[in-house]
Design a protein around this motif. Structure first.
Motif, mmCIF file in Angstrom:
data_model
loop_
_atom_site.group_PDB
_atom_site.id
_atom_site.type_symbol
_atom_site.label_atom_id
_atom_site.label_comp_id
_atom_site.label_asym_id
_atom_site.label_seq_id
_atom_site.Cartn_x
_atom_site.Cartn_y
_atom_site.Cartn_z
ATOM 1 N N LYS A 288 -1.162 45.196 38.563
ATOM 2 C CA LYS A 288 -0.905 46.429 39.308
ATOM 3 C C LYS A 288 -0.993 46.187 40.820
ATOM 4 C CE LYS A 288 -2.427 51.245 39.551
ATOM 5 N NZ LYS A 288 -3.394 51.225 40.660
ATOM 6 N N LYS A 289 -2.064 45.511 41.222
ATOM 7 C CA LYS A 289 -2.258 45.229 42.655
ATOM 8 C C LYS A 289 -1.167 44.291 43.170
ATOM 9 C CE LYS A 289 -5.532 47.347 44.881
ATOM 10 N NZ LYS A 289 -6.949 47.054 44.759
ATOM 11 N N ALA A 290 -0.865 43.273 42.376
ATOM 12 C CA ALA A 290 0.168 42.327 42.780
ATOM 13 C C ALA A 290 1.491 43.066 42.960
ATOM 14 C CB ALA A 290 0.303 41.229 41.742
ATOM 15 N N LYS A 291 1.742 43.999 42.070
ATOM 16 C CA LYS A 291 2.978 44.793 42.136
ATOM 17 C C LYS A 291 3.050 45.584 43.428
ATOM 18 C CE LYS A 291 5.146 45.785 37.765
ATOM 19 N NZ LYS A 291 4.916 46.408 36.470
ATOM 20 N N GLU A 292 1.928 46.204 43.782
ATOM 21 C CA GLU A 292 1.894 46.985 45.027
ATOM 22 C C GLU A 292 2.268 46.112 46.219
ATOM 23 O OE1 GLU A 292 -1.667 49.979 43.691
ATOM 24 O OE2 GLU A 292 -1.960 48.792 45.511
ATOM 25 N N LYS A 293 1.754 44.903 46.169
ATOM 26 C CA LYS A 293 1.981 43.997 47.290
ATOM 27 C C LYS A 293 3.442 43.552 47.357
ATOM 28 C CE LYS A 293 -0.615 40.417 47.239
ATOM 29 N NZ LYS A 293 -1.880 39.742 47.007
ATOM 30 N N VAL A 294 4.037 43.348 46.204
ATOM 31 C CA VAL A 294 5.409 42.856 46.153
ATOM 32 C C VAL A 294 6.410 43.995 46.379
ATOM 33 C CG1 VAL A 294 7.110 41.723 44.657
ATOM 34 C CG2 VAL A 294 4.763 40.927 44.682
ATOM 35 N N GLU A 295 5.957 45.205 46.119
ATOM 36 C CA GLU A 295 6.817 46.380 46.229
ATOM 37 C C GLU A 295 7.570 46.455 47.564
ATOM 38 O OE1 GLU A 295 6.209 51.101 45.195
ATOM 39 O OE2 GLU A 295 4.507 49.736 45.189
ATOM 40 N N ASN A 296 6.843 46.206 48.647
ATOM 41 C CA ASN A 296 7.460 46.309 49.970
ATOM 42 C C ASN A 296 7.906 44.964 50.523
ATOM 43 O OD1 ASN A 296 7.027 49.134 50.147
ATOM 44 N ND2 ASN A 296 4.860 48.697 50.525
ATOM 45 N N ALA A 297 7.850 43.938 49.700
ATOM 46 C CA ALA A 297 8.204 42.606 50.194
ATOM 47 C C ALA A 297 9.689 42.326 50.003
ATOM 48 C CB ALA A 297 7.383 41.556 49.470
ATOM 49 N N ASN A 298 10.246 41.491 50.879
ATOM 50 C CA ASN A 298 11.621 41.034 50.732
ATOM 51 C C ASN A 298 11.650 39.727 49.950
ATOM 52 O OD1 ASN A 298 11.304 42.004 53.920
ATOM 53 N ND2 ASN A 298 12.938 42.993 52.768
ATOM 54 N N ILE A 299 10.570 38.970 50.089
ATOM 55 C CA ILE A 299 10.507 37.664 49.438
ATOM 56 C C ILE A 299 9.193 37.536 48.660
ATOM 57 C CG2 ILE A 299 10.504 35.147 49.809
ATOM 58 C CD1 ILE A 299 11.954 35.609 52.442
ATOM 59 N N LEU A 300 9.291 37.004 47.459
ATOM 60 C CA LEU A 300 8.078 36.674 46.705
ATOM 61 C C LEU A 300 7.976 35.154 46.631
ATOM 62 C CD1 LEU A 300 5.704 36.936 44.681
ATOM 63 C CD2 LEU A 300 7.391 37.329 42.877
ATOM 64 N N VAL A 301 6.880 34.654 47.184
ATOM 65 C CA VAL A 301 6.615 33.223 47.030
ATOM 66 C C VAL A 301 5.562 33.114 45.937
ATOM 67 C CG1 VAL A 301 5.693 31.145 48.124
ATOM 68 C CG2 VAL A 301 7.176 32.681 49.431
ATOM 69 N N TYR A 302 5.960 32.562 44.798
ATOM 70 C CA TYR A 302 5.014 32.455 43.695
ATOM 71 C C TYR A 302 4.516 31.017 43.581
ATOM 72 C CZ TYR A 302 2.476 33.198 39.477
ATOM 73 O OH TYR A 302 1.432 33.291 38.592
ATOM 74 N N LEU A 303 3.218 30.867 43.611
ATOM 75 C CA LEU A 303 2.642 29.533 43.553
ATOM 76 C C LEU A 303 2.176 29.208 42.143
ATOM 77 C CD1 LEU A 303 0.408 29.487 46.768
ATOM 78 C CD2 LEU A 303 2.844 29.035 46.522
ATOM 79 N N ALA A 304 2.622 28.064 41.644
ATOM 80 C CA ALA A 304 2.184 27.624 40.315
ATOM 81 C C ALA A 304 1.626 26.210 40.433
ATOM 82 C CB ALA A 304 3.362 27.662 39.352
ATOM 83 N N ASP A 305 0.448 26.046 39.944
ATOM 84 C CA ASP A 305 -0.221 24.742 39.987
ATOM 85 C C ASP A 305 0.514 23.766 39.056
ATOM 86 O OD1 ASP A 305 -1.867 22.584 39.680
ATOM 87 O OD2 ASP A 305 -3.715 23.755 39.415
ATOM 88 N N ALA A 306 1.122 22.745 39.642
ATOM 89 C CA ALA A 306 1.946 21.824 38.856
ATOM 90 C C ALA A 306 1.135 21.066 37.787
ATOM 91 C CB ALA A 306 2.641 20.821 39.772
ATOM 92 N N ALA A 307 -0.171 20.988 37.998
ATOM 93 C CA ALA A 307 -1.002 20.239 37.055
ATOM 94 C C ALA A 307 -1.344 21.039 35.791
ATOM 95 C CB ALA A 307 -2.290 19.789 37.749
ATOM 96 N N THR A 308 -0.966 22.332 35.805
ATOM 97 C CA THR A 308 -1.280 23.194 34.663
ATOM 98 C C THR A 308 -0.446 22.805 33.443
ATOM 99 O OG1 THR A 308 -1.560 24.951 36.263
ATOM 100 C CG2 THR A 308 -1.495 25.635 33.972
ATOM 101 N N GLU A 309 -0.962 23.067 32.252
ATOM 102 C CA GLU A 309 -0.200 22.776 31.034
ATOM 103 C C GLU A 309 0.586 23.994 30.562
ATOM 104 O OE1 GLU A 309 0.350 19.904 29.849
ATOM 105 O OE2 GLU A 309 -1.000 19.040 31.343
ATOM 106 N N ASP A 310 -0.020 25.189 30.728
ATOM 107 C CA ASP A 310 0.591 26.393 30.159
ATOM 108 C C ASP A 310 0.983 27.353 31.288
ATOM 109 O OD1 ASP A 310 1.326 28.603 28.785
ATOM 110 O OD2 ASP A 310 -0.678 29.049 27.959
ATOM 111 N N PHE A 311 2.291 27.631 31.392
ATOM 112 C CA PHE A 311 2.763 28.502 32.478
ATOM 113 C C PHE A 311 3.089 29.918 32.004
ATOM 114 C CE2 PHE A 311 3.639 24.193 33.964
ATOM 115 C CZ PHE A 311 3.085 24.243 35.232
ATOM 116 N N SER A 312 2.669 30.250 30.750
ATOM 117 C CA SER A 312 3.111 31.537 30.201
ATOM 118 C C SER A 312 2.603 32.726 31.019
ATOM 119 C CB SER A 312 2.706 31.666 28.733
ATOM 120 O OG SER A 312 1.327 31.439 28.610
ATOM 121 N N GLU A 313 1.367 32.637 31.563
ATOM 122 C CA GLU A 313 0.854 33.729 32.398
ATOM 123 C C GLU A 313 1.641 33.855 33.693
ATOM 124 O OE1 GLU A 313 -3.831 33.647 31.058
ATOM 125 O OE2 GLU A 313 -3.337 33.501 33.184
#
Ligand SMILES: Nc1nc2c(c(=O)[nH]1)N(C=O)[C@@H](CNc1ccc(C(=O)N[C@@H](CCC(=O)O)C(=O)O)cc1)CN2
Length: 461
Positions: A288-313
């Motif tokens: 919910k909070k993340a959504k609020e933040k992205v709501e007014n954004a033009n760009i979403l930079v999403y960071l994903a840790d490359a060392a992770t095994e599971d990206f489903s979240e």
């Protein structure tokens, strides 16, 4: 409009090498003369500078330089005097008090520029450009503001108005001869002209998206799971920026948003202060909070840790945040910790799961690797908003709305032609379109609009 003589501090109210006070109006010269016994001011030529002491009665307030501008060759087109004094706020105050004692009054916010507009030196879009020039904080906003000040919008609007006026005169001629049932205005030629006007209006209206990015910056939300490397990335991005900012005395930055400049454009990194506090963002604030933040954004930079095994979240999070008009950049972080084969797999995983278009960047903020790629991606978002055909950019909400209303009216005229609706209605909508264009230049205006615009200026402008 009264012709009181007005005065105000033109420089910032603080200590400086010099301060400048401007005086403008019919009595500018006699009013300053009362405090400047050194020379007969009325005998001086326009655009001359004079040395002497500024006096309050017998008391010398400061050693000053006076600049004289005689009507109509001044900013306001009125007689004007500028007093350059040693930049102490106290001296500035004493000089203003003395000028008021001599018969001037304090200027209201924007009153010098309002006079320049009322007296016909500049049109309304140019007056607004002056406020924008003063507010400009980077190359992009300075450039569009100066272009507007030089008459960029004025010229575009006046070309459109000329086209529309030619059209109106033909239509009105027809109305005059209504009983004779003649068509002076060739409907096919008229439609061609309307298409041209319509095209121009649309391209100006579309430039507002870029204009907005220039004026307000591009909003970038940076989201990622705990330990995805968000704070490292932010620090790396803002490192040079902080160094620059902290060298400029007196600049304060909003704590909620950090501003990053890339190639002269501003990017507002949303809520970064908060981000750094809550490292375990996804758990702590949830979707919910993340959504609020992205709501007014033009760009979403999403960071994903490359060392992770599971990206489903991560994938779930991205999908819940996506919007048609949102630019998505997925950054695989900590690539220094994984093999090339691994981060290629990471890219494939995201490509297979997410149908929305996105850019994929591998970064290692720790080693400052590929940070330039990210900056280029951010920058390309703004670049692609630029139009090839337009060098005039609309940055002002008021202009944007007036253009839209004008376009509406033009579309009604087009309909009227294709459905062969009465010439009266055609003429009515044409005048409507013209009137809305006139609002931009201020040819059509009212006190409320003017009050709104000029009250936002600073005093002394
Ligand atoms: N000292 C000073 N610097 C300033 C201003 C000012 O008012 N005073 N400006 C204020 O915002 C800006 C410059 N804008 C100005 C625009 C027109 C005229 C002016 O007097 N124009 C006359 C004379 C031109 C000429 O002699 O060639 C004219 O066009 O008739 C002055 C300043 C920025 N710098």
């Amino acid at each position: 409009m009264n012709n009181d003589t007005i005065c105000a501090l033109a420089t910032a109210n603080g200590i400086g090498a010099l301060g400048i006070i401007r005086v403008s109006g019919d009595d500018a010269l006699p009013i300053v003369q009362k405090s400047f016994p050194t020379k007969k001011l009325e005998k001086q030529k326009s655009h001359t500078i004079h040395y002497g002491y500024f006096m309050d009665g017998d008391e010398a307030i400061d050693e000053v330089m006076l600049s004289i501008f005689l009507a109509p060759k001044s900013f306001t087109t009125e007689n004007s005097v500028e007093i350059a004094f040693h930049g102490s706020p106290h001296i500035g105050k004493r000089i203003l008090e003395t000028l008021i004692k001599n018969g001037a009054r304090m200027a209201k916010a924007g009153e010098f520029t309002l006079r320049a507009f009322i007296n016909g030196r500049i049109d309304l879009s140019q007056a607004e450009a002056i406020a924008d020039v003063i507010a400009s904080e980077n190359e992009a906003s300075r450039k569009v503001a100066i272009n507007q000040l030089k008459g960029g919008i004025t010229n575009e609007i006046s070309l459109l108005r000329t086209d529309l006026l030619n059209f109106v005169s033909l239509i009105e001629l027809e109305l005059d001869f209504a009983e004779e049932d003649v068509e002076f205005a060739d409907r096919t030629a008229l439609s061609g002209l309307l298409d041209k006007i319509d095209h121009k209006l649309i391209s100006l209206i579309e430039s507002f998206q870029y204009g907005n990015a220039i004026k307000n910056g591009t909003a970038v939300a940076i989201i990622g799971k705990p330990n995805a490397g968000k704070s490292t990335l932010l620090n790396a991005l803002l490192k040079e920026e902080r160094a620059i900012v902290s060298n400029i005395a007196g600049t304060t930055r909003d704590t909620i948003e950090e501003v990053l400049h890339i190639k002269g454009h501003a990017f507002r990194l949303i809520d970064t202060a908060g981000l750094r506090e809550t490292m375990d963002e996804i758990e702590a604030i949830g979707v919910k909070k993340a959504k609020e933040k992205v709501e007014n954004a033009n760009i979403l930079v999403y960071l994903a840790d490359a060392a992770t095994e599971d990206f489903s979240e991560d994938i779930e999070m991205i999908q819940s945040l996506l919007r048609e008009d949102l630019k998505l950049i997925i950054c695989a972080t900590k690539i220094d910790e994984v093999s090339p084969a691994k981060y290629e797999t990471v890219e494939d995983i995201f490509r297979n799961a997410i149908s929305h278009e996105f850019d994929f960047i591998k970064i290692s903020a720790v080693e400052n690797q590929n940070m330039q790629d990210l900056k280029n991606e951010l920058s390309s978002y703004v670049e692609q908003l630029k139009s090839e055909e337009n060098n005039v950019v609309i940055t002002n909400q008021r202009h944007f709305e007036a253009l839209q209303k004008s376009l509406d009216a033009v579309n009604k005229v087009k309909e009227a032609i294709s459905f062969q609706i009465s010439t009266e209605l055609l003429a009515y909508e044409l005048r409507n379109a013209l009137e809305h264009l006139g609002e931009i230049s201020g040819e059509v205006t009212n006190d409320e609009v003017l009050g709104n615009i000029f009250s936002k200026f600073c005093i002394g402008k």
